[in-house]
Design a protein around this motif. Structure first.
Motif, PDB file in Angstrom:
ATOM      1  N   ARG A  35       0.929  -1.275  -0.043  1.00  0.00           N
ATOM      2  CA  ARG A  35      -0.074  -0.045   0.109  1.00  0.00           C
ATOM      3  C   ARG A  35       0.690   1.353  -0.010  1.00  0.00           C
ATOM      4  O   ARG A  35       0.501   2.223  -0.745  1.00  0.00           O
ATOM      5  N   TYR A  36       1.931   1.319   0.774  1.00  0.00           N
ATOM      6  CA  TYR A  36       2.878   2.427   0.794  1.00  0.00           C
ATOM      7  C   TYR A  36       3.496   2.517  -0.382  1.00  0.00           C
ATOM      8  O   TYR A  36       3.697   3.780  -0.773  1.00  0.00           O
ATOM      9  N   ILE A  37       3.920   1.464  -1.153  1.00  0.00           N
ATOM     10  CA  ILE A  37       4.581   1.433  -2.361  1.00  0.00           C
ATOM     11  C   ILE A  37       3.897   2.210  -3.266  1.00  0.00           C
ATOM     12  O   ILE A  37       4.022   3.101  -4.341  1.00  0.00           O
ATOM     13  N   VAL A  38       2.611   1.697  -3.654  1.00  0.00           N
ATOM     14  CA  VAL A  38       1.413   2.338  -4.506  1.00  0.00           C
ATOM     15  C   VAL A  38       1.348   3.877  -4.286  1.00  0.00           C
ATOM     16  O   VAL A  38       1.308   4.650  -5.196  1.00  0.00           O
ATOM     17  N   LYS A  39       1.248   4.238  -2.880  1.00  0.00           N
ATOM     18  CA  LYS A  39       1.230   5.664  -2.479  1.00  0.00           C
ATOM     19  C   LYS A  39       2.333   6.569  -3.105  1.00  0.00           C
ATOM     20  O   LYS A  39       2.180   7.745  -3.543  1.00  0.00           O
TER      21      LYS A  39
END
Length: 226
Positions: A35-39
């Motif tokens: 999720r953090y990588i996508v953000k």
């Protein structure tokens, strides 16, 4: 931390001399959260840059040194600083980052990604709301405390540990503040929020002395170079 406020990200990109700098996200402190990588990609694909990321749980290459040293900017995310430091040392990432730093690669980050560059930091790595001193990478002298205005107990605990000599003198930063160091020296302080501040906190006479360091609010700069 501020998806609708890109001022700090733009400031970092503006430090590069490249028109399309390579920006590598290290999400180690979050356990390489998808999720953090996508953000990260959602934010940086809007800018004139070449974003990528390095997951230690699923590395894109065995040549981590070559991969990291070809980047112009290394952007480190938040999370558990103790785990970040331990994993980096085990993989040799700390030495690669120091080599990159000495060659002019821009190192930056928020929360754990801000604290990790200092000798020490005030960390809540235990996850139970308790703050403890933590030895970090030591690229920058002294200690660091992020989230100075974002978490109620940060300020008094940082003062207490500075006064007791449990942490070295250092810098505290409100959320939205960027401390810009060059060759180990603080050369600029910027903020993405008009009310955010930075502070120098030092031990003096057995007590903690706090000195306000007023940032430049990036929203007021009409002729920014980014």
């Amino acid at each position: 931390m501020e998806p609708e406020n890109p001022l700090l990200d733009q400031y970092i990109l503006g430090l590069s001399t490249k028109s399309q700098p390579k920006v590598c996200f290290l999400p180690t402190a979050s356990g390489d959260s998808d999720r953090y990588i996508v953000k990260f990609y959602s934010a940086f694909l809007k800018f004139a840059c070449q974003p990528c990321h390095l997951s230690l749980f699923n590395p894109p290459t065995l040549d981590l040194r070559g991969f990291l040293l070809q980047q112009d900017i290394i952007y480190v995310g938040g999370g558990n600083t103790k785990n970040l430091v331990a994993l980096w040392r085990d993989w040799g990432i700390d030495q690669i980052l120091r080599e990159g730093w000495e060659q002019g690669v821009i190192l930056c980050g928020l929360s754990a990604g801000s604290m990790c560059w200092f000798e020490e930091g005030l960390s809540d790595y235990t996850g139970n709301g308790m703050y403890k001193p933590l030895h970090c990478l030591g690229f920058l002298k002294g200690s660091h405390c992020p989230h100075y205005d974002g978490e109620r107990d940060r300020r008094p605990v940082y003062h207490q540990m500075i006064a007791a000599g449990e942490l070295a003198d250092g810098y505290a930063a409100d959320d939205g503040v960027g401390l810009h160091f060059v060759n180990g020296a603080l050369v600029n302080i910027v903020s993405s929020r008009s009310t955010a501040k930075a502070y120098r906190v030092e031990r003096e006479g057995g007590r903690a002395k706090e000195t306000l360091l007023e940032p430049t609010y990036l929203g007021n700069l009409k002729n920014r170079n980014f």
